[in-house]
Structure formats: C-alpha cells, structure tokens
Design an enzyme around this catalytic site. Sequence first.
Site: not given
Length: 470
Positions: A51-53
């Site tokens: 999700v950190k993308d």
Amino acid sequence: MTAVSAHTAGTYDSVADAIGHTPLVRLNRVTDDIRATVYVKLEYLNPGGSVKDRAALGMLLAAEQSGELGPGGTVVEATSGNTGLGLAAIAATRGYRTIVVVPDRVSAEKKAVLRAHGAEVWVTPGLRPVGHPEHLRSVALRLVEEIPGAWFAGQYDNPANPAAHRATTGPEVWAQTGGRITHFVAGVGTGGTITGAGEFLKEASGGSVRVIGADPETSVYGGGDGRIWYVEAVGHFVHPETVEDEWPKSYHTEVVDGIERIPDVEAIRVLHRLAREEGLLLGGSSGTAIAAALRTARTLGPDDVVVVIAPDSGRAYLSKYYSDEWLGELGFPLTTVITDRTVAEALDGVDLGQQPAVVPSGASVGTARALVGTAVALPIVLERKGSGPVVVAEILGSVSAAALVDADDSDPVSAHLGAPLPTAGTTESVAGALARLGTQTGPVVIVHEGRAVALVDAARLADSVVVEQE
C-alpha cells in the site's frame, strides 16, 4: 503507428502509472458465522508490493513539484521497509539515488528487495528513544544534511501521505462497493492510509461510514504502554526514555471512530488461516487489520459491508510469520502440527504463568546484586513503569553476580551488560530447542507468545528428554 491506449489496453508508461486500482476479494471461510460481508483490498498487488506505493508516489511527485527534489537528487527515508520499497522502485525509474534507514528487526526479505532496487540500506538498532543519534529519524536527517541534493520523505509528517489515499484509496473503495461500504478498517502506522481513505469515505457517505483502526495490543495508539510487538509496519512503539512522545502529523485521530487492539498471537493465527483457507498469503500487519475487521464484522448484520486494507504480501515475511523456526523460538503457534514433545510439555510442573526475575536497565549495580542473589544470571530488560510483561525483544542482555564482583554499587548495571541469555519457545519441540542450544549450560529464558514466562536451567530440558526415553 497509433500509440496503444493505456485506458483500453491496460498498458502504462511507467511503474508509477500502474500504482493503484487493486482488487477487493471477499472472505468466505474465515468469516465463520459472520453475517456481514467482508472484503479485503489486496494492496500487495501494487507494483512495489504494498500500500505504501501510493504514499511514495504522492510524496515524490509533491517534492518534485515544490523543487525539494531535483534531477540527480537523493531520496532518504526512515521506514520499517514498505515505504522504502515504494520509494526505491519509483526513484529508480526517475534516476534518483535512494537511501533507506531501517530498524534491525525488519525482515531479511525486505532488506534484500531494497538492495535489489539499488537502494542503500542503513540498519540501525530498534531500541533507541526519539532524539537518540541512532534513532531511525536521527540517522536519516543526518544523512540529508551531509548529502547535497538529498530530500527526506518523512512519511510520518508529510501531508502528501494521507493526500495520496484521499485521492486514490478512498475513491477506489467507494466505487468498488458501489457506495455500499459501512465500515472501513486499516492498521494505524504512519496514519496516512486510515486518515486519507477514511476522510474521503466519511465525506462521500455523508458521515455514515465508520472507520476502525487496527492496532497491536501494546501500541500507544490504542492505549497500550508502548512495549514492542512482533508484527511489523503497524502501531506506535514508545521507548521509555523518550521525553515527549509525538504522534505523526499524517494521523488525524478525529477520523477514527474506534480502535481494535490485536495481540500478536491473534494476528498470526489469522494469517495462517488466510493462507490455508482463503489462498491469501499476507504480511503481518494484514493479520492485525483482518483480525480487527473480523472482530468488527461479528457485531454487524447482513446489510453491512466491511472493507479492510491488506498492506502487503506474506512473501516479505517467509522467514518470520510462516517459519516454524521463528515462530517456535518465540512460542507462537506453528504453521504445522508437530508430534514431538514441545518445550511446554517438557516443563510440565513449571509455572509458566509468571515472568521470571529480571533486572531493569536503569538499575544500579547495588540493586542488580540484590536482584541477582544466588541466581547464575538474570536478563536485563528495558526499564518500564509498572509490572507489565517482559517482551523478549526488549531484553537487552544479561548480568551475573560474577560480572559485578569488582563493580561499584553506584555504577549503572548497563555498563556491565553481558550477552542475552538463550531462549526456548513453548511451542517448539524439545529436540529442536536442544539442538539450537548445543552445549549451552545455565539459565534459559522460556518464551510464550513473545513474552518471557520462566527461567529454567538448560539441564532441565535435557533431563526431560532422558525421562521420556526411559
């Protein structure tokens, strides 16, 4: 020749353009008798694997637009891994150098992937208070000062972090559920995901969507005392020497309607069930989030729709949450059933309900002498107020009476720190524990679900094998 349409053909000009639009998958077997619908948003299907993308791209674009990050610059971040992975992958396509500072408890897989993207990985001790020169943020900021053209991403306080989720994650969830979502569940780490997506969903629903935070049991977000836990990339640890605990500016507490506090063992059990029953191999923080979603869903009816964020894949944690060796040494449930005698069974009759005697890290030598008494050695643990459980990850070393013979009573015991005592987990086999201990003699810390529950002599384990063979 006409260029291929990215919209119709699903092709993209770069990795950055492929971020987002991850699927929702309904849970069918681990939901037991739950009447509500529970969907998991599979964020590990982002190109960088988490999700950190989304936040990484948002922060990079904002830095480029503001001029903070220029051509040939260096991206620096302090992270538990995933944000660094997203930054490194995107930065590689834009010609930036990347330096990622991670704590020593980050999985080997994450560090390997960071290096595969060309990032420079700086590993620093995790047990450092805020402001300490070896603290993650201190190291990262020092590097930014030393390197010309360096930019500190600072996900914890960067407004582009929650903004990325407000612009992408929230709208995706709303559209994918046709506006039927009633509850949104996400882990609270930097606060970016739950803040940004939560704000959008509340606004889109006219305030009807409830936002639930998933938090490790001892994390301070949910009211814990800040002790270490074993699930990576979620929660807020507080070192007892931290003078002022500051929460991330990316986390807007007013968005969250409630928090579910999830013990490590519950998160790990959920992870194992998801892999075996739903075909989903997920990371540790996903176990925390989905455990919280299942708790929430059990209180709801058939018209309710719960969406929970699964931040990353279990492939980044095969050496941890899916490794019986790692799980067994810490006394967590194993992925397989063993027929050998376990350490807990071998210690039948030993009180495993109370933590062993320990020496707090702030003690003087005089106090330590009194505590050690006639014991061969005792663990030295990170000193905390109260009498909470000793988390094995907070054991700094050991001390013996022999090591203090020539020490002054007023000396700090931390100046006489010995090597940590060996450990044996309650769920591992006695044979496995003895093989790891080798010729070890003296005290062994018995560990159950990551906490120290007893101190026994190594001979006690060896004797149990002899008794069983007889």
